[in-house]
Design a protein around this motif. Structure first.
Motif, PDB file in Angstrom:
ATOM      1  N   MET A 118       0.842  -1.197   0.000  1.00  0.00           N
ATOM      2  CA  MET A 118       0.000   0.000   0.000  1.00  0.00           C
ATOM      3  C   MET A 118       0.873   1.240   0.000  1.00  0.00           C
ATOM      4  SD  MET A 118      -2.949   0.895   2.768  1.00  0.00           S
ATOM      5  CE  MET A 118      -3.146   2.597   3.295  1.00  0.00           C
ATOM      6  N   ILE A 119       0.566   2.182  -0.913  1.00  0.00           N
ATOM      7  CA  ILE A 119       1.429   3.353  -1.078  1.00  0.00           C
ATOM      8  C   ILE A 119       0.693   4.683  -0.951  1.00  0.00           C
ATOM      9  CG2 ILE A 119       3.131   2.158  -2.510  1.00  0.00           C
ATOM     10  CD1 ILE A 119       1.660   3.388  -4.971  1.00  0.00           C
ATOM     11  N   TRP A 120      -0.645   4.661  -0.806  1.00  0.00           N
ATOM     12  CA  TRP A 120      -1.384   5.924  -0.825  1.00  0.00           C
ATOM     13  C   TRP A 120      -2.780   5.742  -0.224  1.00  0.00           C
ATOM     14  CZ3 TRP A 120      -0.060  10.784  -1.411  1.00  0.00           C
ATOM     15  CH2 TRP A 120      -0.987  11.750  -1.816  1.00  0.00           C
ATOM     16  N   ILE A 121      -3.307   6.802   0.350  1.00  0.00           N
ATOM     17  CA  ILE A 121      -4.703   6.851   0.785  1.00  0.00           C
ATOM     18  C   ILE A 121      -5.387   7.894  -0.077  1.00  0.00           C
ATOM     19  CG2 ILE A 121      -6.300   7.370   2.666  1.00  0.00           C
ATOM     20  CD1 ILE A 121      -4.102   6.542   4.633  1.00  0.00           C
ATOM     21  N   HIS A 122      -6.301   7.466  -0.948  1.00  0.00           N
ATOM     22  CA  HIS A 122      -6.989   8.402  -1.833  1.00  0.00           C
ATOM     23  C   HIS A 122      -7.938   9.298  -1.057  1.00  0.00           C
ATOM     24  CE1 HIS A 122      -5.647   6.849  -5.728  1.00  0.00           C
ATOM     25  NE2 HIS A 122      -5.694   5.649  -5.177  1.00  0.00           N
ATOM     26  N   GLU A 123      -8.743   8.679  -0.191  1.00  0.00           N
ATOM     27  CA  GLU A 123      -9.653   9.459   0.633  1.00  0.00           C
ATOM     28  C   GLU A 123     -10.120   8.620   1.806  1.00  0.00           C
ATOM     29  OE1 GLU A 123     -11.819   9.578  -2.958  1.00  0.00           O
ATOM     30  OE2 GLU A 123     -11.214   7.531  -2.561  1.00  0.00           O
ATOM     31  N   VAL A 124     -10.310   9.292   2.941  1.00  0.00           N
ATOM     32  CA  VAL A 124     -10.926   8.657   4.101  1.00  0.00           C
ATOM     33  C   VAL A 124     -12.424   8.826   3.909  1.00  0.00           C
ATOM     34  CG1 VAL A 124     -11.148   8.653   6.603  1.00  0.00           C
ATOM     35  CG2 VAL A 124      -8.946   9.216   5.546  1.00  0.00           C
ATOM     36  N   LEU A 125     -13.162   7.712   3.965  1.00  0.00           N
ATOM     37  CA  LEU A 125     -14.565   7.726   3.581  1.00  0.00           C
ATOM     38  C   LEU A 125     -15.475   8.311   4.656  1.00  0.00           C
ATOM     39  CD1 LEU A 125     -14.679   4.204   1.901  1.00  0.00           C
ATOM     40  CD2 LEU A 125     -14.261   6.425   0.836  1.00  0.00           C
ATOM     41  N   GLY A 126     -16.464   9.059   4.170  1.00  0.00           N
ATOM     42  CA  GLY A 126     -17.463   9.661   5.058  1.00  0.00           C
ATOM     43  C   GLY A 126     -18.846   9.423   4.499  1.00  0.00           C
ATOM     44  N   ASP A 127     -19.518  10.503   4.099  1.00  0.00           N
ATOM     45  CA  ASP A 127     -20.879  10.397   3.580  1.00  0.00           C
ATOM     46  C   ASP A 127     -20.936   9.799   2.175  1.00  0.00           C
ATOM     47  OD1 ASP A 127     -21.874  11.543   5.907  1.00  0.00           O
ATOM     48  OD2 ASP A 127     -21.629  13.580   5.128  1.00  0.00           O
ATOM     49  N   ILE A 128     -19.790   9.604   1.563  1.00  0.00           N
ATOM     50  CA  ILE A 128     -19.748   9.037   0.212  1.00  0.00           C
ATOM     51  C   ILE A 128     -20.208   7.576   0.203  1.00  0.00           C
ATOM     52  CG2 ILE A 128     -17.361   8.186   0.311  1.00  0.00           C
ATOM     53  CD1 ILE A 128     -16.994   9.226  -2.543  1.00  0.00           C
ATOM     54  N   GLU A 129     -20.185   6.921   1.368  1.00  0.00           N
ATOM     55  CA  GLU A 129     -20.706   5.562   1.527  1.00  0.00           C
ATOM     56  C   GLU A 129     -21.747   5.571   2.639  1.00  0.00           C
ATOM     57  OE1 GLU A 129     -17.013   2.634   0.210  1.00  0.00           O
ATOM     58  OE2 GLU A 129     -17.947   2.403   2.158  1.00  0.00           O
ATOM     59  N   ALA A 130     -22.834   4.836   2.417  1.00  0.00           N
ATOM     60  CA  ALA A 130     -23.878   4.862   3.442  1.00  0.00           C
ATOM     61  C   ALA A 130     -24.853   3.699   3.271  1.00  0.00           C
ATOM     62  CB  ALA A 130     -24.647   6.186   3.382  1.00  0.00           C
ATOM     63  N   LEU A 131     -25.625   3.462   4.339  1.00  0.00           N
ATOM     64  CA  LEU A 131     -26.692   2.470   4.325  1.00  0.00           C
ATOM     65  C   LEU A 131     -27.988   3.191   3.969  1.00  0.00           C
ATOM     66  CD1 LEU A 131     -27.929  -0.319   4.921  1.00  0.00           C
ATOM     67  CD2 LEU A 131     -27.975   0.314   7.345  1.00  0.00           C
ATOM     68  N   ALA A 132     -28.554   2.831   2.823  1.00  0.00           N
ATOM     69  CA  ALA A 132     -29.774   3.487   2.357  1.00  0.00           C
ATOM     70  C   ALA A 132     -30.979   2.561   2.508  1.00  0.00           C
ATOM     71  CB  ALA A 132     -29.618   3.895   0.897  1.00  0.00           C
ATOM     72  N   VAL A 133     -32.116   3.156   2.842  1.00  0.00           N
ATOM     73  CA  VAL A 133     -33.392   2.418   2.907  1.00  0.00           C
ATOM     74  C   VAL A 133     -34.420   3.224   2.128  1.00  0.00           C
ATOM     75  CG1 VAL A 133     -32.887   1.344   5.124  1.00  0.00           C
ATOM     76  CG2 VAL A 133     -34.056   3.558   5.075  1.00  0.00           C
ATOM     77  N   LYS A 134     -35.444   2.545   1.644  1.00  0.00           N
ATOM     78  CA  LYS A 134     -36.444   3.224   0.831  1.00  0.00           C
ATOM     79  C   LYS A 134     -37.363   4.097   1.681  1.00  0.00           C
ATOM     80  CE  LYS A 134     -36.802   0.700  -3.468  1.00  0.00           C
ATOM     81  NZ  LYS A 134     -37.731   0.171  -4.487  1.00  0.00           N
ATOM     82  N   GLU A 135     -37.720   5.244   1.117  1.00  0.00           N
ATOM     83  CA  GLU A 135     -38.708   6.111   1.771  1.00  0.00           C
ATOM     84  C   GLU A 135     -40.028   5.346   1.871  1.00  0.00           C
ATOM     85  OE1 GLU A 135     -38.405   8.903   3.162  1.00  0.00           O
ATOM     86  OE2 GLU A 135     -36.751  10.058   2.266  1.00  0.00           O
ATOM     87  N   GLY A 136     -40.706   5.489   2.967  1.00  0.00           N
ATOM     88  CA  GLY A 136     -41.985   4.825   3.152  1.00  0.00           C
ATOM     89  C   GLY A 136     -41.862   3.356   3.520  1.00  0.00           C
ATOM     90  N   SER A 137     -40.641   2.894   3.800  1.00  0.00           N
ATOM     91  CA  SER A 137     -40.437   1.481   4.151  1.00  0.00           C
ATOM     92  C   SER A 137     -40.666   1.206   5.634  1.00  0.00           C
ATOM     93  CB  SER A 137     -39.017   1.060   3.790  1.00  0.00           C
ATOM     94  OG  SER A 137     -38.065   1.814   4.543  1.00  0.00           O
TER      95      SER A 137
END
Length: 357
Positions: A118-137
């Protein structure tokens, strides 16, 4: 006296001839050495990338790689992978030299004995990844997922984050997890086959058109579950062409600087490359932390060759968790992770960047 003067003239002429001869030889040797160096460079390099708005995407769009590779006669082939799973397969076959992937897949690479580092960290992840659920579920908290089908790409950073979210809520054995690529997740979501999914942009954006975020990687990072997209290189390539690895990092750093200095400009560039709107790109880019080369060498991340940083310990903790979950067969030792994170190329890249100013 005249004989002495003639002798001095002859001696001077001989000296001039010798000086010119030596100078020509030195110049000739330098040219020969430069030619040999050029001929020893690879004709092409294969780079595995993710279709996300990051430093690499900007560097590709702005043709920064041309300065450090194309101008040396090296062709850069950029190969898109949907996740690190396929990138690791390519590493195993020796068909790629560099690749971007989530840190969990980097852990998989190390645990399977792939000859990479491993030679680099492109980005530390935040809101770019998430658990999504459907509206009205009628799903308002993690506990409401009991009995539901949740999709995510296995062995990914999303998978790791999802497992920790479920474990924290005490329902890891009360849901059905489905291993899907990001494009398949979007299709399954539209068909109504799944009630929730943990994924990253841009597929996350598709889900949020009629869904909402239940928990994000930013939330989980605050709980100590840090994830990141990282860069790997084949060790054999790095040992043979260490200068090219440093140049590769320079390209990423220059791409990152464009965004850091002008976020809107960086987002516009990434948007054009990914064929999304600048607004979408900017939202995605703000959802992660972009580190400078100097920040990468801090105690929190890579550290230095003399003092390993905290990210090696974070990866070890992640590996231990993945082993317990059965995602990997064995968790590498802390010493193996310390060697896996190689900061030397970042240090060299910093010197190149300083010299270019």
């Amino acid at each position: 006296m005249k004989k002495f003067e003639k002798l001095m003239v002859i001696i001077l002429l001989i000296g001039v001839i010798l000086f010119l001869s030596i100078g020509c030889n030195v110049t000739s040797n330098e040219k020969r050495r430069e030619k040999n160096q050029e001929s020893s460079l690879p004709k092409q390099i294969n780079i595995g990338i993710l279709r996300v708005p990051n430093d690499e995407t900007i560097a590709i769009s702005q043709k920064i790689f041309n300065k450090y590779f194309t101008d040396k006669g090296i062709q850069c082939n950029f190969i898109v992978f949907d996740s690190g799973v396929d990138a690791n397969k390519a590493f195993a076959s020796g068909s790629i030299d560099f690749a971007t992937m989530g840190d969990t897949n980097a852990i998989v690479a190390l645990s399977r004995g792939l000859d990479v580092e491993m030679i680099w960290i492109h980005e530390v992840l935040g809101d770019i990844e998430a658990l999504a659920v459907k509206e009205g579920s009628n799903i308002h908290k993690i506990e409401d997922l009991v009995g539901k089908k949740i999709a995510t790409p296995f062995s990914s950073t999303s998978h790791y984050s999802l497992l920790n979210a479920l474990k924290t809520a005490g329902i890891e054995d009360k849901v059905e997890l489905l291993d899907m690529e990001t494009t398949d997740i979007v299709a399954a979501w539209k068909r109504g086959d799944i009630q929730a999914a943990y994924t990253w942009q841009p597929s996350l954006g598709e889900l949020l058109k009629d869904g909402k975020v239940l928990i994000s990687s930013r939330d989980l990072a605050k709980q100590g579950y840090i994830t990141a997209n990282v860069g790997l290189v084949r060790k054999q390539f790095a040992q043979q062409y260490p200068d090219l690895v440093a140049s590769f990092i320079v390209c990423l750093a220059e791409g990152g600087n464009i965004y850091r200095e002008n976020p809107q400009k960086g987002a516009t560039i990434a948007a054009q490359e990914l064929e999304i709107s600048p607004k979408e790109a900017l939202e995605q880019m703000k959802g992660s932390l972009w580190l400078t080369p100097e920040e990468q060498l801090s105690k929190k991340y890579f550290g230095t060759e003399d003092s390993t940083g905290g990210f090696a310990r974070t990866m070890k903790d992640t590996a231990d968790f993945l082993e317990k979950q059965g995602a990997i067969q064995n968790s590498p030792t802390q010493e193996e992770f310390n060697h896996f994170l190689n900061s030397s190329y970042i240090q060299e890249a910093i010197q190149i960047l300083k010299a270019s100013k």
